[in-house]
Design an enzyme around this catalytic site. Structure first.
Site, PDB file in Angstrom:
ATOM      1  N   GLU A   1       0.842  -1.192   0.000  1.00  0.00           N
ATOM      2  CA  GLU A   1       0.000   0.000   0.000  1.00  0.00           C
ATOM      3  C   GLU A   1       0.882   1.248   0.000  1.00  0.00           C
ATOM      4  O   GLU A   1       1.565   1.533   0.980  1.00  0.00           O
ATOM      5  CB  GLU A   1      -0.912   0.016   1.231  1.00  0.00           C
ATOM      6  CG  GLU A   1      -1.775   1.266   1.339  1.00  0.00           C
ATOM      7  CD  GLU A   1      -2.542   1.342   2.643  1.00  0.00           C
ATOM      8  OE1 GLU A   1      -2.871   2.475   3.068  1.00  0.00           O
ATOM      9  OE2 GLU A   1      -2.802   0.283   3.255  1.00  0.00           O
TER      10      GLU A   1
ATOM     11  N   ARG B   1       0.372  10.351   0.820  1.00  0.00           N
ATOM     12  CA  ARG B   1       0.718  11.373   1.811  1.00  0.00           C
ATOM     13  C   ARG B   1       1.855  12.273   1.353  1.00  0.00           C
ATOM     14  O   ARG B   1       2.210  13.222   2.051  1.00  0.00           O
ATOM     15  CB  ARG B   1       1.111  10.703   3.135  1.00  0.00           C
ATOM     16  CG  ARG B   1       0.012   9.837   3.724  1.00  0.00           C
ATOM     17  CD  ARG B   1       0.452   9.222   5.038  1.00  0.00           C
ATOM     18  NE  ARG B   1      -0.460   8.167   5.461  1.00  0.00           N
ATOM     19  CZ  ARG B   1      -0.282   7.414   6.541  1.00  0.00           C
ATOM     20  NH1 ARG B   1       0.794   7.611   7.306  1.00  0.00           N
ATOM     21  NH2 ARG B   1      -1.146   6.475   6.860  1.00  0.00           N
TER      22      ARG B   1
ATOM     23  N   LYS C   1     -11.188  -1.731   5.942  1.00  0.00           N
ATOM     24  CA  LYS C   1     -10.038  -1.365   6.762  1.00  0.00           C
ATOM     25  C   LYS C   1     -10.575  -0.898   8.112  1.00  0.00           C
ATOM     26  O   LYS C   1     -11.512  -0.090   8.163  1.00  0.00           O
ATOM     27  CB  LYS C   1      -9.258  -0.245   6.081  1.00  0.00           C
ATOM     28  CG  LYS C   1      -8.175   0.396   6.939  1.00  0.00           C
ATOM     29  CD  LYS C   1      -7.449   1.487   6.162  1.00  0.00           C
ATOM     30  CE  LYS C   1      -6.418   2.190   7.019  1.00  0.00           C
ATOM     31  NZ  LYS C   1      -5.581   3.128   6.234  1.00  0.00           N
TER      32      LYS C   1
END
Length: 225
Positions: A47, A51, A135
């Site tokens: 993943e 960011r 998640k």
């Protein structure tokens, strides 16, 4: 999750490995050697979080140059990001939370997705919409293993990838839960190792993470048991 993963025997990201590395990259040039180290260590699902400005280029590089990796995009929070990430080659999407607009975009992306939840109501709302894999974030702060264990009884059809505050010591406790398929974490990609481009260290950390088993299984398999 809405569609199988092409070219992989597992039908779900949750079943590829016990741990999904959560990667934050400041330099896209590090993406390919980092992904190769993680795959060599036994962690194919990666993943890459959105960011940093380097994330889209990192996604494209891994998708193009490390075909044995299943690279996904994390911290996806807008429909526009869904489109950009799938165009860059993301094979799954992960969000910290969800809205109707974001869920609709992820559904339409054609790739598996894990919308983020932290409350029972959010889980029920996704189940109503046919989404069963999610998640759980932020895992430790939102109640950890005790919370997820409580959800397993009334909502057994929901499966989770808990992420947030999980390390190698606590990961087996999560993996022992019946409603947890895998966990997300960043301990196998420490900032100092990435900065030093110490891919050998990262590969070894990944190899150790790939061998993680539920705590109960570890107890059952102790010598003399």
């Amino acid at each position: 999750m809405t569609s199988p993963l092409p070219s992989f025997p597992a039908a779900s990201v949750l079943d590829l490995a016990p741990v999904v590395p959560v990667v934050v990259l400041s330099d896209a040039a590090d993406a390919v050697p980092l992904a190769r180290a993680l795959v060599a260590g036994g962690l194919p699902a990666i993943e890459v979080t959105l960011r940093t400005p380097a994330a889209p280029a990192a996604l494209r590089a891994i998708a193009a140059e490390v075909p044995e990796a299943v690279v996904g995009a994390g911290t996806v929070i807008t429909p526009e990001q869904v489109d950009a990430c799938t165009a860059a080659g993301a094979r799954f999407l992960v969000s910290p939370g969800w809205t109707e607009a974001l869920l609709e975009a992820m559904r339409g992306s054609g790739v598996p997705f894990l919308p983020g939840v932290s409350t029972t109501s959010e889980v029920v709302a996704l189940l109503e919409r046919g989404v069963r894999e999610m998640k759980f974030f932020p895992a430790q702060a939102a109640g950890g293993t005790a919370y997820l264990r409580s959800l397993a009884g009334p909502l057994p059809q929901a499966r989770f990838c808990p992420t947030g505050g999980i390390g190698p010591e606590t990961a087996p406790e999560y993996l022992a839960l019946p409603n947890v398929g895998c966990v997300g974490g960043s301990w196998m990609v420490p900032e100092d190792a990435v900065a030093a481009r110490d891919w050998g260290r990262i590969e070894e950390l990944a190899r150790t993470a790939a061998r993680l088993r539920p705590r109960a299984a570890q107890r059952r398999n102790r010598p003399g048991d």
